[in-house]
Design an enzyme around this catalytic site. Structure first.
Site, PDB file in Angstrom:
ATOM      1  N   HIS A 160       1.913   6.886  -0.567  1.00 31.65           N
ATOM      2  CA  HIS A 160       0.994   6.102   0.260  1.00 31.65           C
ATOM      3  C   HIS A 160      -0.349   6.019  -0.460  1.00 31.65           C
ATOM      4  O   HIS A 160      -1.050   7.014  -0.600  1.00 31.65           O
ATOM      5  CB  HIS A 160       0.835   6.778   1.627  1.00 31.65           C
ATOM      6  CG  HIS A 160       0.151   5.932   2.636  1.00 31.65           C
ATOM      7  ND1 HIS A 160      -1.206   5.696   2.619  1.00 31.65           N
ATOM      8  CD2 HIS A 160       0.649   5.255   3.693  1.00 31.65           C
ATOM      9  CE1 HIS A 160      -1.511   4.916   3.640  1.00 31.65           C
ATOM     10  NE2 HIS A 160      -0.395   4.631   4.307  1.00 31.65           N
ATOM     11  N   HIS A 220       0.819  -1.219   0.000  1.00 34.00           N
ATOM     12  CA  HIS A 220       0.000   0.000   0.000  1.00 34.00           C
ATOM     13  C   HIS A 220       0.851   1.266   0.000  1.00 34.00           C
ATOM     14  O   HIS A 220       0.324   2.361  -0.149  1.00 34.00           O
ATOM     15  CB  HIS A 220      -0.944   0.018   1.209  1.00 34.00           C
ATOM     16  CG  HIS A 220      -0.257   0.366   2.479  1.00 34.00           C
ATOM     17  ND1 HIS A 220       0.578  -0.515   3.139  1.00 34.00           N
ATOM     18  CD2 HIS A 220      -0.259   1.503   3.200  1.00 34.00           C
ATOM     19  CE1 HIS A 220       1.061   0.077   4.220  1.00 34.00           C
ATOM     20  NE2 HIS A 220       0.572   1.300   4.281  1.00 34.00           N
TER      21      HIS A 220
END
Length: 165
Positions: A86, A71
């Protein structure tokens, strides 16, 4: 004259311009609902609300971290700036579902190289948001981090941030 030539090269090496790592709408960090990003606890930067699920490298550099859940990814730029990409908010809880990495830690990358693919529908359904913060995690080591005034950006093409060492 030669002194000025070398100075320019040195100055250029201390500046790095990031291109959009994903196509979409630019958003200031302060507008993100997560206080960790909004209050710049991890560092300064910018964010993009993605239009597509493809992430490319915003700079020439090296992959210094690829989270096991895929992620988030960390890149060290040539001027030493450490960039965290992110994908989404609270996406760590997906445990990698909907994410495919195309690089590994230690790999050198060029601006525009394909880093990750992600499923926006999975993120919309199971996470808190799809926004992608782009954070300079070693903000204190940089002299300035200046967003470029654009509202929409195309991945790998449009400049979004200038980071000076």
């Amino acid at each position: 004259m030669l002194k000025n030539l070398f100075k320019k090269k040195e100055d250029m090496h201390n500046d790095v311009t990031l291109v959009a790592p994903v196509s979409g709408e630019l958003v200031s960090l302060e507008e993100i609902s997560d206080p960790v990003f909004a209050e710049k606890m991890m560092g300064d930067g910018i964010a993009i609300e993605p239009a597509i699920g493809e992430l490319v490298s915003p700079v020439d550099g090296k992959i210094i971290q690829l989270f096991p859940t895929k992620h988030a990814i960390g890149i060290e730029a040539e001027n030493g700036a450490e960039i965290l990409l992110h994908i989404g908010l609270e996406t760590v809880n997906l445990n990698g579902e909907g994410f495919t990495a195309h690089v590994e830690e230690g790999k050198k990358v060029k601006q525009g190289d394909h880093l990750l693919s992600f499923d926006l529908d999975v993120i919309r359904e199971k996470a808190q948001g799809t926004i992608i913060p782009i954070i300079i995690t070693n903000t204190d080591d940089m002299s300035s981090i200046e967003p470029i005034d654009v509202k929409q950006a195309t991945a790998g093409r449009d400049e979004i941030l200038v980071v000076k060492k």
